[in-house]
Enzyme design. Structure first.
Site, short mmCIF file in Angstrom:
data_model
loop_
_atom_site.label_atom_id
_atom_site.label_comp_id
_atom_site.label_asym_id
_atom_site.label_seq_id
_atom_site.Cartn_x
_atom_site.Cartn_y
_atom_site.Cartn_z
N ASP A 24 61.26 77.65 31.21
CA ASP A 24 61.64 76.37 31.80
C ASP A 24 60.41 75.56 32.21
OD1 ASP A 24 63.37 74.42 32.65
OD2 ASP A 24 63.87 75.40 34.54
N HIS A 50 57.83 70.58 24.79
CA HIS A 50 58.51 71.55 23.93
C HIS A 50 57.54 72.07 22.86
CE1 HIS A 50 62.12 70.63 26.01
NE2 HIS A 50 62.37 69.47 25.41
N LEU A 69 58.97 95.14 17.27
CA LEU A 69 59.46 94.36 18.41
C LEU A 69 60.79 93.73 18.01
CD1 LEU A 69 59.08 92.71 21.14
CD2 LEU A 69 57.96 90.97 19.77
#
Ligand code: IPE
Ligand code: IPE
Ligand code: MG
Length: 247
Positions: free
Chosen positions: A18, A35, A129
């Site tokens: 955030d 972003h 991962l």
């Protein structure tokens, strides 16, 4: 390992990424600049997980509620997602990353849905991962989805109400097969969950930092992991029980 104890690493880290908009606004830049910078951090954090050996990373990229943002911002986010996912596939293969999308994906464009399915298929045998991307994700919607599926099974006589337990319920969540997060990080200093992994985070350790996501770098991540390693996870037991192993 930079002072980290290997045996006490979280197996699964989830992050609410955030603060992109505020990061941009403070620099008099458009929100999209935040972003974009945020995507660079995604790469950096994935890299760090691979390097130190964290098995699962879940990133909250777009919530169900985020559909209510201005359509231009939604469009830009979807374009960024499409572009970078496409671009990252070769590197996911090279690094052994297994990709998985969680959330109500039918709300995404058919094109993006195909891309996600393609990347999931291609990376399904990778094992270094597991990267879960939460897209059009909402924890309550996910719980309702599981409830509906199980209700249908009861109607069809496949399970009895008494057989509904936590394991069965977990199997009907988007995160089926993925361990619950050990550590949940939220950037930008908001003290809330925002509908993320409601069921799965029942005993997750929370770490909130005021750093905005575009500034959340490798060092900031290591700091969060070190903080986590100081915690005593009691799961309802007493410290004494944990130390002596006597139940
Ligand atoms: C997080 O940053 C990214 C998404 C929710 C897609 P925000 O865009 O929420 O940034 P702030 O919270 O407005 O600063
Ligand atoms: C949560 O951030 C969702 C993501 C990071 C994708 P928001 O910025 O949407 O959360 P609220 O609205 O401040 O709770
Ligand atoms: Mg926000």
């Amino acid at each position: 390992m930079e002072g980290l104890v290997r045996e006490r690493l979280p197996q699964h880290v989830a992050i609410i990424m955030d603060g992109n908009g505020r990061w941009a606004r403070r620099r008099h830049l458009p929100r999209v600049a935040g972003h974009r910078k945020g995507i660079e951090r995604v790469r950096e954090i994935i890299e760090t997980c691979l390097e130190i050996g964290i098995g699962y990373l879940t990133l909250y990229a777009f919530s169900k509620e985020n559909w209510r943002r201005p359509s231009q911002e939604v469009r830009t986010l979807m374009e960024l997602l499409d572009h970078h996912l496409r671009e990252e596939l070769p590197s996911m293969m090279e690094k052994g990353i297994r990709f998985r999308a969680i959330g109500d994906r039918w709300e995404l464009s058919p094109h993006l849905q195909e891309l996600l399915a393609h990347i999931e298929r291609r990376t399904s045998s990778n094992s270094n991962l597991t990267l879960c991307l939460a897209l059009s994700y909402g924890g309550r919607a996910e719980i309702l989805k599981a409830t509906r599926e199980i209700a249908r099974m009861v109607l069809e006589g496949k399970v009895s109400p008494e057989e509904i337990d936590e394991d069965l319920f977990s199997q009907h969540l988007y995160t089926s097969g993925i361990p619950d997060p050990d550590l949940l990080i939220r950037t930008s200093g908001e003290y809330r969950i925002s509908n993320f992994l409601l069921w799965q985070s029942a005993y997750t350790e929370l770490y909130i930092t005021h750093t905005c996501w575009p500034d959340f770098d490798r060092d900031a991540f290591i700091r969060a992991l070190k903080d986590y390693q100081q915690r005593e996870r009691r799961f309802g037991l007493t410290t004494e029980q944990l130390r002596t192993g006597v139940r």
